[in-house]
Structures are given as structure tokens and as C-alpha cells.
Design an enzyme around this catalytic site. Structure first.
Site, PDB file in Angstrom:
ATOM      1  N   ASP A 203       0.837  -1.196   0.000  1.00 40.91           N
ATOM      2  CA  ASP A 203       0.000   0.000   0.000  1.00 40.91           C
ATOM      3  C   ASP A 203       0.874   1.249   0.000  1.00 40.91           C
ATOM      4  O   ASP A 203       1.358   1.689   1.044  1.00 40.91           O
ATOM      5  CB  ASP A 203      -0.913  -0.014   1.237  1.00 40.91           C
TER       6      ASP A 203
ATOM      7  N   LYS B  79       1.608   7.963   0.378  1.00 44.27           N
ATOM      8  CA  LYS B  79       2.015   7.991   1.783  1.00 44.27           C
ATOM      9  C   LYS B  79       3.387   8.647   1.914  1.00 44.27           C
ATOM     10  O   LYS B  79       4.189   8.590   0.978  1.00 44.27           O
ATOM     11  CB  LYS B  79       2.141   6.558   2.315  1.00 44.27           C
TER      12      LYS B  79
ATOM     13  N   ASP C 286       0.203  -5.002   4.637  1.00 42.06           N
ATOM     14  CA  ASP C 286      -1.193  -4.627   4.417  1.00 42.06           C
ATOM     15  C   ASP C 286      -2.031  -5.782   3.852  1.00 42.06           C
ATOM     16  O   ASP C 286      -3.198  -5.601   3.538  1.00 42.06           O
ATOM     17  CB  ASP C 286      -1.261  -3.394   3.503  1.00 42.06           C
TER      18      ASP C 286
ATOM     19  N   GLU D 150      -7.960   2.583   0.552  1.00 40.63           N
ATOM     20  CA  GLU D 150      -8.228   1.581  -0.478  1.00 40.63           C
ATOM     21  C   GLU D 150      -8.772   0.275   0.076  1.00 40.63           C
ATOM     22  O   GLU D 150      -9.450  -0.466  -0.624  1.00 40.63           O
ATOM     23  CB  GLU D 150      -6.940   1.317  -1.279  1.00 40.63           C
TER      24      GLU D 150
ATOM     25  N   ARG E 182     -11.062  -0.441   2.291  1.00 37.64           N
ATOM     26  CA  ARG E 182     -12.522  -0.525   2.319  1.00 37.64           C
ATOM     27  C   ARG E 182     -13.094  -0.688   0.915  1.00 37.64           C
ATOM     28  O   ARG E 182     -14.172  -1.249   0.746  1.00 37.64           O
ATOM     29  CB  ARG E 182     -13.090   0.699   3.041  1.00 37.64           C
TER      30      ARG E 182
HETATM   31  N1  BES Z   1      -3.178   0.210   5.276  1.00 38.55           N
HETATM   32  C1  BES Z   1      -3.504   1.490   5.747  1.00 38.55           C
HETATM   33  C2  BES Z   1      -3.739   1.522   7.247  1.00 38.55           C
HETATM   34  C3  BES Z   1      -2.520   1.497   8.098  1.00 38.55           C
HETATM   35  C4  BES Z   1      -1.645   2.557   8.130  1.00 38.55           C
HETATM   36  C5  BES Z   1      -2.287   0.415   8.908  1.00 38.55           C
HETATM   37  C6  BES Z   1      -0.534   2.525   8.943  1.00 38.55           C
HETATM   38  C7  BES Z   1      -1.185   0.386   9.747  1.00 38.55           C
HETATM   39  C8  BES Z   1      -0.314   1.437   9.749  1.00 38.55           C
HETATM   40  C9  BES Z   1      -4.788   1.969   5.072  1.00 38.55           C
HETATM   41  O1  BES Z   1      -4.960   1.564   3.773  1.00 38.55           O
HETATM   42  C10 BES Z   1      -4.733   3.452   5.075  1.00 38.55           C
HETATM   43  O2  BES Z   1      -3.883   3.981   4.435  1.00 38.55           O
HETATM   44  N2  BES Z   1      -5.635   4.088   5.794  1.00 38.55           N
HETATM   45  C11 BES Z   1      -5.659   5.496   5.897  1.00 38.55           C
HETATM   46  C12 BES Z   1      -7.096   5.929   5.826  1.00 38.55           C
HETATM   47  C13 BES Z   1      -7.266   7.413   5.647  1.00 38.55           C
HETATM   48  C14 BES Z   1      -6.753   7.845   4.298  1.00 38.55           C
HETATM   49  C15 BES Z   1      -8.729   7.748   5.791  1.00 38.55           C
HETATM   50  C16 BES Z   1      -5.023   5.886   7.220  1.00 38.55           C
HETATM   51  O3  BES Z   1      -5.192   5.158   8.204  1.00 38.55           O
HETATM   52  O4  BES Z   1      -4.314   6.873   7.247  1.00 38.55           O
HETATM   53 ZN    ZN Z   2      -4.068  -0.160   3.220  1.00 38.78          ZN
HETATM   54 MN    MN Z   3      -4.030   2.892   2.403  1.00 40.37          MN
END
Ligand code: BES
Ligand code: ZN
Ligand code: MN
Length: 501
Positions: A274, A281, A292, A353, A355
Site C-alpha cells: 500500500d 504515503k 497490508d 483503499e 474498504r
Molecule cells: N493500510 C492502511 C492503514 C494502516 C496505516 C495500517 C498505517 C497500519 C499502519 C490503510 O490503507 C490506510 O492507508 N488508511 C488510511 C485511511 C485514511 C486515508 C482515511 C489511514 O489510516 O491513514
Molecule cells: Zn491499506
Molecule cells: Mn491505504
């Protein structure tokens, strides 16, 4: 894995390379240590009085030439205070035993630690916990190192002593079950630890097919991009657009129960890497986004356990798997897609992504008419902020299911904490242009993510596990934990037992 067995008997009569005995703080002998002390005319007590060991948790002391016993050596293991001897202290003592005996010449031992009463963990769970904690400590992910450092004469066989001979069959069955759990947990950890260049959606699909070869009673079907297009999985396919790796939907079935019995359906997030996509990111710790797909790895591990234990229930595993990359073809903020359910989604952030792939997999799950539907996902960083790294986050639209999962968490030591799924949060997902947005803002971010999924699962008893804080650890000991396999294995085994009763 070590070879585990069980027996009952008295310590001074054990013919073994090493006898393992517990010492409580301060210098209090466990019953087995007491017997050896008597046989050896007070040797253990006199050694402790000289100050070589006082029973601090995790301390060990190896003794040679203990008179009047059949064992070649004795390992004393510190247990901490007797009043505080709980699951944690017991696990620590088990791990200390194995660490002390590796490299010390004993390839086999007989442990009397398994005789001791453990606060909050009764026979035969104490044996399961011993095996899981020892194998957890022994686990290494070194398949990609050109040289592995292994002890020269490692411990290979461990016999647990149990207090009552009548429990022997029960103990042996428990050890076989524990070995199956370890195999499943280690499969999950290996898949999760593999880097994104090796563990791609196609690789996960191959591994799922490979499980079918090991366990003919499992069946695996893999839906490719064109099948998913025909079905109308617009949300899942949108995420995959930016990647050179083709997406897959893996469907695995373990039909161990009666035909027609509604299955437990498990859906695991399988984002093999991801990057965030166009909503890229930041670079720091981005390597950890190889984890992920931990939800997907959990589902594969669990199906292998179901098959190995031949659990008499029906279980279906569904894994939507993609790589989330930025690219000229990638989805952009503001893009609107139509999900398999027909609901439209405005993608305001391409990093939300998980969800998007889960919603189509959850809709697809309806064709199995699940008894319960559970998704497992490293879904939000916000969940880690809310709960830290101790429990996984739990959301459910069904009280009984939430309770069942909470109890399985307590029993396995792989805990969850329930979070609200109140209507009040749903408005965070409002979109001016589509049926919903894919993000709900920073505040309560783990909850709005769960609310998003709830819009695709309202027909079923459903639970969502956010494992972002529990699936792996960062830092010096970076690596996959295998969670929540212990939790969900316990959940499934409890269901199997109830079906049998
Ligand atoms: N895979 C990530 C969640 C994540 C981030 C898990 C860091 C563990 C450590 C997920 O896909 C994600 O990026 N979520 C975003 C959602 C936001 C954009 C609403 C997040 O958590 O920042
Ligand atoms: Zn993710
Ligand atoms: Mn993500």
C-alpha cells in the site's frame, strides 16, 4: 517445530537429558523441585541458599551430577512470585527453558512446569499456551538470508509432565491441535513477512491453490480481472488500476460441516503493498505497508488450520487482493466508482483503499448465505491511535457475535476491544456527488471506516476486526505476529465443539 509429548510421573525417576524444574521467588521450590531436593539430600536448597538463583522470572540455572536421580542434568527455571504466577509468567518460563537449553547440549528434556497451576489458564489450555509461546519465540523469518544462524545442538524434543495419568489422551490431543495452530500461525507470519516484490496478488493466489494440494478437502477458486469486471466489482478494480500486478479474488472453501449448514465466511484484506496511490504515503516506515495483506494471510492460515484439524463446520475464506500504486492509470481523488452492491463511491483519498476492495468482497460473500460474516483488515492508522497495539479493534452489528469474539479473545490471549458502530457516525461519509465518500475525516477514523463497511453487510450478522495495531510489530523486532489467528482459531474451534455437542 519441536516434537512435543506428554506423560505423568515423578521427577527423580525421569530418564532424560534434562529435567526442568520451577523455582518461585524467593527460593521457594515447586513440588517437583521439592521431590528432587529430597532425593538429592537437599542439593537444590543448598545451591539456592548459596545465592546462585532466587527464582526471579526468566532466570535459569543448569545443574550437573545431581545425585540419586535418573536425569543427566537439571535446569532450574525462575517463575517469579507464586501468587503472581499467571499466563504471562508461565509463558516466560517456557520460553526461558528453550532458550537455555539450545546450545547447552540437551536435545531433549522433560518439563515439570506444565504441572503447575497457572492463574486464569487451566489444563489443557496451559499446554496449548506453552506450545504457542515456545514456537512464537522460536519463529524466524530467514528464508531470504543467504546464511542462517542456528544453534549447533538445538533442543528438539520436549515432554510436558501432567499431574493426572487419566488426562494423558486429552493432553496428547491438545498437543496435536496446538501443532496445527502453530503451522497455521507460521504460514500467516511467513506470508505477511514476505516483501511486496515477492508476495503479489498472484503469489497469494498460488499459495491458496497450493494449500488445496496439501489438503484435498479444501477447494480454491481464483477470480481474475475479467471475471470481476463481468460481476461489476468496480470498487475493487479501481484500486488495482494503478498497478502492473493483476488483482485477484481468492475464494477458499472448507466444507467440514453438514451440507447446507450456513458457513462462517472470513474476508481478509489483501493489499500486497500500500503506497497510498496518488494520495501517496510519506516515506517513513513505508516498507511496513507490505503487511497490508495481513488479513489475507490470516484467512489462509485459518483455512489451513480448519483443514488440518478437520473441523466439522463450514468455513469460506474470501481474499480480495491488489497492489495500491500511483500511476498514469491509477484512480484519482474525486473519481467515482460503482461497487458490486450498486452503491456509488466518491474516492476522496486513494489511500483509503482497503474498504474499497473489502466492500466488493463483502457483497460477494452474500452468495454463501453466511451464518456469520467476519472481515479482517489492517484498515486504519486511526485504530492504532485509538487502541494502541494491545487489542484488535472490533465492530459488529450483532451483540451475540461480538460477545463470542470477545470471549474467544480472552480465552486465547489474542484480545479484541469493541468500538461503537453508532448511526451518529454515518453522516461523516456524506458525499455531494455519490452515495458515499470513501473517507470520513481524521476524527474517529477507524469508526467511519467500519461504518463504510457496514453499508455492505447489513443483511448479515457481521463483525469487522481492524488489526492495524496487532498484525505486526515495528522497530528492532520488526515482524508479523500471526494475530488474529489464535483468536479466530479459538472462535472456530469453539463453534465446532458446540456443533458436536
Ligand atoms: N493500510 C492502511 C492503514 C494502516 C496505516 C495500517 C498505517 C497500519 C499502519 C490503510 O490503507 C490506510 O492507508 N488508511 C488510511 C485511511 C485514511 C486515508 C482515511 C489511514 O489510516 O491513514
Ligand atoms: Zn491499506
Ligand atoms: Mn491505504
Amino acid at each position: 517445530m519441536l516434537e512435543y509429548s506428554a506423560k505423568s510421573g515423578s521427577p527423580e525417576k525421569q530418564r532424560t537429558a534434562c529435567l526442568v524444574l520451577g523455582i518461585f521467588e524467593t527460593r521457594k521450590l515447586s513440588p517437583a523441585a521439592e521431590l528432587v531436593d529430597q532425593a538429592s539430600e537437599g542439593l537444590i536448597g543448598s545451591i539456592l541458599r548459596r545465592g546462585d538463583m532466587d527464582g526471579k522470572a526468566g532466570d535459569t540455572l543448569l545443574l550437573h551430577h545431581v545425585p540419586n536421580i535418573q536425569a543427566e542434568r537439571v535446569l532450574l527455571v525462575g517463575l517469579g512470585k507464586e501468587r503472581e504466577f499467571d499466563l504471562k509468567a508461565y509463558q516466560k518460563a517456557m520460553v526461558a527453558t528453550v532458550q537455555a537449553l539450545n546450545e547447552r547440549g540437551s536435545t531433549e528434556c522433560v518439563s515439570f512446569l506444565s504441572e503447575l497451576p497457572v492463574k486464569g489458564c487451566e489444563f489443557p489450555d496451559n499446554l496449548t499456551q506453552a506450545v504457542l509461546s515456545i514456537e512464537n519465540a522460536r519463529y524466524r523469518f530467514d528464508q531470504l538470508k543467504s546464511k542462517r544462524d542456528e544453534p549447533r545442538r538445538p533442543l528438539r524434543r520436549l515432554t510436558f509432565v501432567i499431574p493426572h495419568r487419566r488426562d494423558l489422551l486429552d493432553a496428547e490431543a491438545t498437543l496435536r491441535q496446538a501443532a496445527a495452530l502453530v503451522t497455521g500461525i507460521n504460514l500467516t507470519r511467513d506470508l505477511a513477512n514476505l516483501p511486496g516484490n515477492l508476495c503479489t496478488p498472484s503469489y497469494l493466489a498460488d499459495q491458496a491453490r497450493k494449500l488445496t494440494e496439501t489438503y484435498p478437502q479444501l477447494s480454491t477458486e481464483v477470480l481474475d480481472e475479467s471475471r470481476m469486471e463481468k460481476l461489476g466489482m468496480g470498487a475493487l478494480l479501481a484500486v488495482a488500476r494503478g498497478s502492473a500486478q493483476p488483482p485477484k479474488l481468492i475464494v477458499m472453501e472448507h466444507m467440514g460441516g453438514e451440507a447446507g449448514q450456513a458457513p462462517v465466511v472470513l474476508v481478509g484484506k489483501g493489499v500486497t503493498f500500500d503506497t497510498g496511490g496518488i494520495s501517496l504515503k510519506p516515506g517513513e516506515k513505508m516498507d511496513e505497508m507490505k503487511y497490508d495483506m495481513s488479513g489475507a494471510a490470516t484467512v489462509l492460515g485459518l483455512l489451513s488450520i480448519c483443514a488440518e484439524l478437520q473441523l466439522p463446520i463450514n468455513v469460506v475464506g474470501i481474499v480480495p487482493t491488489v497492489e495500491n500504486m500511483p500511476d498514469g492509470q491509477a484512480i484519482k481523488p474525486g473519481d467515482i466508482v460503482t461497487s458490486l452492491s450498486g452503491q456509488t463511491i466518491e474516492i476522496l483519498n486513494t489511500d483509503a483503499e482497503g474498504r474499497l476492495i473489502l466492500c466488493d468482497a463483502l457483497t460477494y460473500a452474500a452468495r454463501y448465505k453466511p451464518d456469520v460474516l467476519i472481515d479482517i483488515a489492517t484498515l486504519t492508522g486511526a485504530c492504532v491511535i485509538a487502541l494502541g497495539r494491545v487489542p484488535s479493534g472490533l465492530w459488529s452489528n450483532h451483540r451475540g457475535l461480538a460477545n463470542e469474539l470477545t470471549r474467544a479473545g480472552e480465552a486465547s490471549g489474542d484480545r479484541v476491544w469493541e468500538m461503537p458502530l453508532w448511526e451518529d457516525y454515518q453522516e461523516l461519509l456524506k458525499s455531494n456527488f455519490a452515495d458515499m465518500a470513501n473517507i470520513g475525516g481524521r476524527e474517529g477514523g477507524a469508526i467511519s471506516a467500519a461504518c463504510f463497511l457496514s453499508r455492505f453487510t447489513s443483511e448479515h450478522r457481521w463483525a469487522h476486526l481492524d488489526i492495524a495495531g496487532t498484525a505486526w510489530v515495528s522497530g528492532e523486532k520488526k515482524g508479523a505476529t500471526g494475530r488474529p489467528v489464535p483468536l479466530l482459531a479459538r472462535f472456530l474451534m469453539d463453534r465446532a465443539t458446540r456443533r458436536n455437542a
